[in-house]
Scaffold this motif. Structure first.
Motif, short mmCIF file in Angstrom:
data_model
loop_
_atom_site.label_atom_id
_atom_site.label_comp_id
_atom_site.label_asym_id
_atom_site.label_seq_id
_atom_site.Cartn_x
_atom_site.Cartn_y
_atom_site.Cartn_z
N ARG A 99 3.78 2.85 2.30
CA ARG A 99 3.68 3.69 1.10
C ARG A 99 3.44 2.82 -0.13
O ARG A 99 3.56 1.60 -0.06
N GLY A 100 3.11 3.49 -1.24
CA GLY A 100 2.95 2.77 -2.50
C GLY A 100 1.55 2.24 -2.74
O GLY A 100 1.31 1.49 -3.67
N GLN A 101 0.60 2.65 -1.89
CA GLN A 101 -0.79 2.20 -2.07
C GLN A 101 -1.72 3.40 -2.28
O GLN A 101 -2.94 3.27 -2.15
N LEU A 103 -2.20 5.87 -0.36
CA LEU A 103 -2.95 6.16 0.88
C LEU A 103 -3.20 7.66 1.08
O LEU A 103 -4.25 8.07 1.55
N GLN A 104 -2.21 8.47 0.71
CA GLN A 104 -2.35 9.92 0.91
C GLN A 104 -3.61 10.43 0.20
O GLN A 104 -4.39 11.18 0.76
N THR A 105 -3.80 9.99 -1.04
CA THR A 105 -4.95 10.46 -1.82
C THR A 105 -6.26 9.87 -1.30
O THR A 105 -7.28 10.55 -1.28
N PRO A 134 5.02 12.81 -5.22
CA PRO A 134 3.79 12.19 -4.72
C PRO A 134 2.77 13.21 -4.23
O PRO A 134 1.57 13.05 -4.47
N SER A 135 3.25 14.29 -3.58
CA SER A 135 2.31 15.30 -3.09
C SER A 135 1.68 16.09 -4.23
O SER A 135 0.50 16.44 -4.18
N LEU A 136 2.50 16.35 -5.26
CA LEU A 136 1.98 17.08 -6.43
C LEU A 136 0.90 16.24 -7.14
O LEU A 136 -0.19 16.72 -7.46
C1 LIG Z 1 3.99 11.99 0.46
C2 LIG Z 1 3.49 10.65 1.03
C3 LIG Z 1 2.42 10.95 2.08
C4 LIG Z 1 2.89 9.83 -0.13
O1 LIG Z 1 2.69 8.50 0.29
P1 LIG Z 1 1.73 7.48 -0.55
O2 LIG Z 1 0.33 7.95 -0.53
O3 LIG Z 1 2.01 6.12 -0.04
O4 LIG Z 1 2.25 7.70 -2.02
P2 LIG Z 1 2.59 6.54 -3.08
O5 LIG Z 1 3.86 5.88 -2.68
O6 LIG Z 1 1.36 5.72 -3.25
O7 LIG Z 1 2.91 7.39 -4.38
C5 LIG Z 1 1.97 8.20 -5.06
C6 LIG Z 1 2.53 8.46 -6.43
O8 LIG Z 1 3.76 9.20 -6.32
C7 LIG Z 1 4.82 8.48 -6.99
N1 LIG Z 1 6.06 8.62 -6.21
C8 LIG Z 1 6.23 8.28 -4.91
N2 LIG Z 1 7.49 8.57 -4.52
C9 LIG Z 1 8.12 9.09 -5.61
C10 LIG Z 1 9.43 9.59 -5.86
N3 LIG Z 1 10.35 9.63 -4.89
N4 LIG Z 1 9.71 10.06 -7.10
C11 LIG Z 1 8.80 10.03 -8.09
N5 LIG Z 1 7.52 9.58 -7.92
C12 LIG Z 1 7.20 9.12 -6.69
C13 LIG Z 1 4.34 7.04 -7.02
O9 LIG Z 1 4.96 6.34 -8.08
C14 LIG Z 1 2.86 7.21 -7.23
O10 LIG Z 1 2.61 7.53 -8.60
P3 LIG Z 1 1.42 6.79 -9.40
O11 LIG Z 1 0.21 6.82 -8.49
O12 LIG Z 1 1.27 7.63 -10.63
O13 LIG Z 1 1.90 5.39 -9.65
C15 LIG Z 1 4.64 9.85 1.69
O14 LIG Z 1 5.65 9.65 0.74
C16 LIG Z 1 5.23 10.52 2.92
O15 LIG Z 1 4.77 10.32 4.05
N6 LIG Z 1 6.28 11.34 2.68
C17 LIG Z 1 6.92 12.10 3.75
C18 LIG Z 1 6.05 13.24 4.25
C19 LIG Z 1 5.55 14.14 3.13
O16 LIG Z 1 6.22 14.40 2.15
N7 LIG Z 1 4.32 14.66 3.30
C20 LIG Z 1 3.72 15.54 2.32
C21 LIG Z 1 3.92 16.96 2.64
S1 LIG Z 1 2.96 17.44 4.05
#
Ligand SMILES: CC(C)(COP(=O)(O)OP(=O)(O)OC[C@H]1O[C@@H](n2cnc3c(N)ncnc32)[C@H](O)[C@@H]1OP(=O)(O)O)[C@@H](O)C(=O)NCCC(=O)NCCS
Length: 208
Positions: A99-101, A103-105, A134-136
């Motif tokens: 996480r933190g890159q 990747l989702q987007t 992160p999803s929002l």
């Molecule tokens: C949701 C998920 C896919 C995102 O992973 P990711 O792409 O690595 O997301 P990132 O860690 O790069 O974070 C994206 C943004 O959200 C923010 N963020 C991440 N976790 C956060 C938290 N707990 N609180 C506040 N902001 C958060 C990051 O700071 C980043 O913001 P920025 O781009 O403005 O700096 C991952 O957290 C995950 O697998 N979660 C569990 C499953 C899930 O929730 N799936 C979605 C619903 S189907």
């Protein structure tokens, strides 16, 4: 890291990664897990991609073509008449170590391109837990807007978000800036407004 379309041969790895991600979650409400038959159907539909490090699956993202007669179909939330034009952004999960890159987007952009190239769909719909930041952020970055907020899946709060592939959604009425945690306002007024932007704290809504 390599991104490719997933096949039935990846099914076991998908289920293992989903279990690992789910068990790691503090708030289990965040993820609606999906069972094997549903993943098999998504694989057959062809809108599911994964990220691999060497041979290891580290992230997945999938879209899903819902049954037209689904009693919880989201088309109504967006005032969409032809359900055949709708595909859902269904699920994404990423190994905690990766996480933190953003990747989702990144995976989301690739899937939206695939849906666009397919040509059958005009709208991508999805639901998001209002507190899943992160999803929002991901959905707004891909161009989705909030078209409704309601209680679904037997009692859970969800935003319904919509991305139009041809004509972007528009709303030019009165602007209202709402704290993203103010679910009460959203349940009462969300149907009449469209949520356009999110700065990490507030969502800018415009009257339809
Ligand atoms: C949701 C998920 C896919 C995102 O992973 P990711 O792409 O690595 O997301 P990132 O860690 O790069 O974070 C994206 C943004 O959200 C923010 N963020 C991440 N976790 C956060 C938290 N707990 N609180 C506040 N902001 C958060 C990051 O700071 C980043 O913001 P920025 O781009 O403005 O700096 C991952 O957290 C995950 O697998 N979660 C569990 C499953 C899930 O929730 N799936 C979605 C619903 S189907």
């Amino acid at each position: 890291m390599k991104v490719r379309k997933l096949t039935v041969d990846d099914l076991n790895d998908i289920m293992t990664l989903q279990t690992l991600v789910y068990e790691d979650l503090q708030n289990k409400m965040i993820l609606e897990t999906i069972d094997e038959p549903e993943f098999t159907e998504m694989i057959e539909q062809g809108f599911i991609i994964g990220v691999f490090e060497e041979e290891d699956l580290k992230a997945i993202r999938a879209m899903y073509i819902p049954p037209i007669d689904d009693p919880e179909h989201l088309a109504e939330d967006g005032g969409i008449k032809d359900r055949e034009e709708v595909i859902y952004s269904e699920i994404s999960f990423i190994h905690p170590d990766c996480r933190g890159q953003g990747l989702q987007t990144k995976l989301g952009r690739q899937l939206v391109e695939r849906v666009q190239a397919d040509g059958r769909f005009k709208h991508i719909l999805t639901t998001v837990l209002p507190t899943n930041i992160p999803s929002l952020k991901d959905k707004f970055r891909l161009g989705f807007k909030i078209v409704n907020t309601r209680i679904m899946y037997g009692g859970k709060y969800r935003h319904v978000m919509q991305l139009n592939l041809n004509e972007p959604l528009e709303a030019a009425g009165e602007k209202k800036t709402v704290d993203y945690k103010n679910i009460e306002w959203m349940l009462d007024h969300g149907k009449d407004y469209i949520g356009f932007d999110f700065d990490g704290e507030n969502i800018d809504y415009y009257l339809k």
